[in-house]
Design an enzyme around this catalytic site. Structure first.
Site, PDB file in Angstrom:
ATOM      1  N   ASP A   1       0.838  -1.198   0.000  1.00 24.11           N
ATOM      2  CA  ASP A   1       0.000   0.000   0.000  1.00 24.11           C
ATOM      3  C   ASP A   1       0.876   1.252   0.000  1.00 24.11           C
ATOM      4  O   ASP A   1       0.367   2.373  -0.064  1.00 24.11           O
ATOM      5  CB  ASP A   1      -0.998  -0.003   1.156  1.00 24.11           C
ATOM      6  CG  ASP A   1      -0.360  -0.081   2.530  1.00 24.11           C
ATOM      7  OD1 ASP A   1       0.882  -0.069   2.624  1.00 24.11           O
ATOM      8  OD2 ASP A   1      -1.126  -0.143   3.521  1.00 24.11           O
ATOM      9  N   SER A   2       2.203   1.041  -0.009  1.00 24.96           N
ATOM     10  CA  SER A   2       3.147   2.131  -0.270  1.00 24.96           C
ATOM     11  C   SER A   2       2.896   2.756  -1.626  1.00 24.96           C
ATOM     12  O   SER A   2       3.405   3.836  -1.932  1.00 24.96           O
ATOM     13  CB  SER A   2       4.596   1.615  -0.193  1.00 24.96           C
ATOM     14  OG  SER A   2       4.741   0.408  -0.930  1.00 24.96           O
TER      15      SER A   2
ATOM     16  N   ASP B   1      -0.954  -6.125  -0.185  1.00 22.40           N
ATOM     17  CA  ASP B   1      -1.324  -5.519   1.093  1.00 22.40           C
ATOM     18  C   ASP B   1      -2.826  -5.334   1.190  1.00 22.40           C
ATOM     19  O   ASP B   1      -3.474  -4.898   0.225  1.00 22.40           O
ATOM     20  CB  ASP B   1      -0.671  -4.132   1.227  1.00 22.40           C
ATOM     21  CG  ASP B   1       0.659  -4.178   1.949  1.00 22.40           C
ATOM     22  OD1 ASP B   1       0.983  -5.211   2.564  1.00 22.40           O
ATOM     23  OD2 ASP B   1       1.385  -3.169   1.898  1.00 22.40           O
TER      24      ASP B   1
ATOM     25  N   LYS C   1      -1.119  -9.483   2.839  1.00 17.53           N
ATOM     26  CA  LYS C   1      -0.379  -9.007   4.017  1.00 17.53           C
ATOM     27  C   LYS C   1      -1.230  -8.000   4.757  1.00 17.53           C
ATOM     28  O   LYS C   1      -1.878  -7.162   4.141  1.00 17.53           O
ATOM     29  CB  LYS C   1       0.958  -8.376   3.617  1.00 17.53           C
ATOM     30  CG  LYS C   1       1.783  -7.882   4.826  1.00 17.53           C
ATOM     31  CD  LYS C   1       3.190  -7.473   4.425  1.00 17.53           C
ATOM     32  CE  LYS C   1       3.282  -6.132   3.771  1.00 17.53           C
ATOM     33  NZ  LYS C   1       2.850  -5.001   4.676  1.00 17.53           N
TER      34      LYS C   1
ATOM     35  N   GLU D   1      -1.349  -5.505   8.584  1.00 19.30           N
ATOM     36  CA  GLU D   1      -0.557  -4.943   9.671  1.00 19.30           C
ATOM     37  C   GLU D   1      -1.196  -5.219  11.027  1.00 19.30           C
ATOM     38  O   GLU D   1      -2.423  -5.233  11.149  1.00 19.30           O
ATOM     39  CB  GLU D   1      -0.416  -3.424   9.487  1.00 19.30           C
ATOM     40  CG  GLU D   1       0.343  -3.036   8.234  1.00 19.30           C
ATOM     41  CD  GLU D   1       0.462  -1.531   8.052  1.00 19.30           C
ATOM     42  OE1 GLU D   1       1.008  -1.117   7.012  1.00 19.30           O
ATOM     43  OE2 GLU D   1       0.025  -0.772   8.945  1.00 19.30           O
TER      44      GLU D   1
ATOM     45  N   GLU E   1       9.350  -4.135  10.720  1.00 20.21           N
ATOM     46  CA  GLU E   1       9.809  -2.869  10.152  1.00 20.21           C
ATOM     47  C   GLU E   1      10.306  -1.909  11.224  1.00 20.21           C
ATOM     48  O   GLU E   1       9.642  -1.689  12.243  1.00 20.21           O
ATOM     49  CB  GLU E   1       8.677  -2.206   9.358  1.00 20.21           C
ATOM     50  CG  GLU E   1       9.091  -0.882   8.736  1.00 20.21           C
ATOM     51  CD  GLU E   1       8.090  -0.327   7.738  1.00 20.21           C
ATOM     52  OE1 GLU E   1       8.318   0.785   7.222  1.00 20.21           O
ATOM     53  OE2 GLU E   1       7.077  -1.005   7.458  1.00 20.21           O
TER      54      GLU E   1
END
Length: 270
Positions: free
Chosen positions: A39-40, A78, A108, A110, A177
């Site tokens: 999602d970057s 993501d 993925k 978070e 991270e």
């Protein structure tokens, strides 16, 4: 070779982000193990200040393009902000959309212990999950900015517990991270599943970087953990400037770029 086999053999895993077909194809041909449609893309592709605004439609659109370019690498997409936090049901539905419409091999998300019910439900639905702990960009406002995580005993213990929890919930790997190297080493040692680091030292089972950072194509913000392997951004700007100059002077296109027609055909048109 699976992620787990790589960890068991002590072979380092490589992961890079990609958001389009042609870049994914190049990475795949280079031999990267996994391509993350992060999602970057909110930052590096769409120009947002953070990842919060990224939608499911954004992730599906870019994910499907990457999946078409990657033949060997595992494609992970993501789950964007609020696509899984709202409920376990939403998490499974949205993970299913990423698999069906985005054509990925895994998703993925978070978070640590608080998202373990979602991880378990998604895995139970037959969808592989990669977890992500430490500095989690979707929670950047809660953290008060991009800051190294896990530096106090309490914070470090919480990260270790989160890592074990996501493993027990069924995650096949976990990204850590922006945490201290020694803590990342300890987490890597304690977990059965592979630990993929970004800003977590070289003791992890693998590494991931945003490809625009690696190639010097994104200069709005460069984290300490980024290594530039090429200054492609400058090469691109040089090529763009040369193109502008040659079009302006008439040097491009030259005769070698032109198509021919017989003169007598043209004469008949006058």
């Amino acid at each position: 070779m699976t992620f787990l086999q790589a960890k068991e053999k002590g072979e380092k895993l490589t992961m890079l982000t990609a958001y389009d077909y042609s870049t994914a194809k190049l990475m795949d041909e280079a031999g990267v193990n996994s391509i993350l449609v992060g999602d970057s893309l909110g930052n590096v592709m769409l120009g947002y200040e953070d990842t919060i605004s990224v939608t499911m439609e954004d992730m599906i659109h870019h994910g499907a393009a990457v999946a078409r370019g990657a033949k060997e690498a595992l494609v992970i997409i993501d789950m964007p902000f609020m696509s899984y936090q709202t409920s376990v049901y939403d998490a499974v539905v949205n993970a299913g959309r990423l698999m069906k419409e985005g054509r990925c091999g895994a998703v993925k998300l978070e978070g640590g212990q608080e998202v373990c019910p979602q991880i378990k439900a998604i895995v139970d639905a037959g969808i592989p999950v990669c977890a992500h702990i430490g500095l989690t960009p979707q929670s950047i406002h809660a953290f008060g900015g991009f800051k190294v995580q896990g530096k106090s005993e309490e914070a470090a213990r919480k990260l270790l517990e989160d890592a074990e929890a996501v493993q027990n919930a069924g995650a096949f790997a976990v990204v850590v991270e922006a945490i201290p190297k020694k803590l990342a080493d300890l987490i890597t040692e304690k977990l059965r599943i592979p630990v993929i680091g970004i800003g977590a030292g070289n003791g992890c089972d693998g590494q991931v970087l945003v490809y625009q950072d690696l190639l010097g194509m994104f200069s709005d913000f460069t984290p300490k953990f980024v290594k530039r392997y090429a200054n492609v951004g400058e090469v691109m700007k040089g090529a763009f400037r040369e193109y502008i100059k040659e079009v302006g002077s008439g040097a491009f296109p030259s005769e070698e770029h032109e198509y021919k027609i017989d003169d007598d055909v043209i004469e008949k048109l006058y």
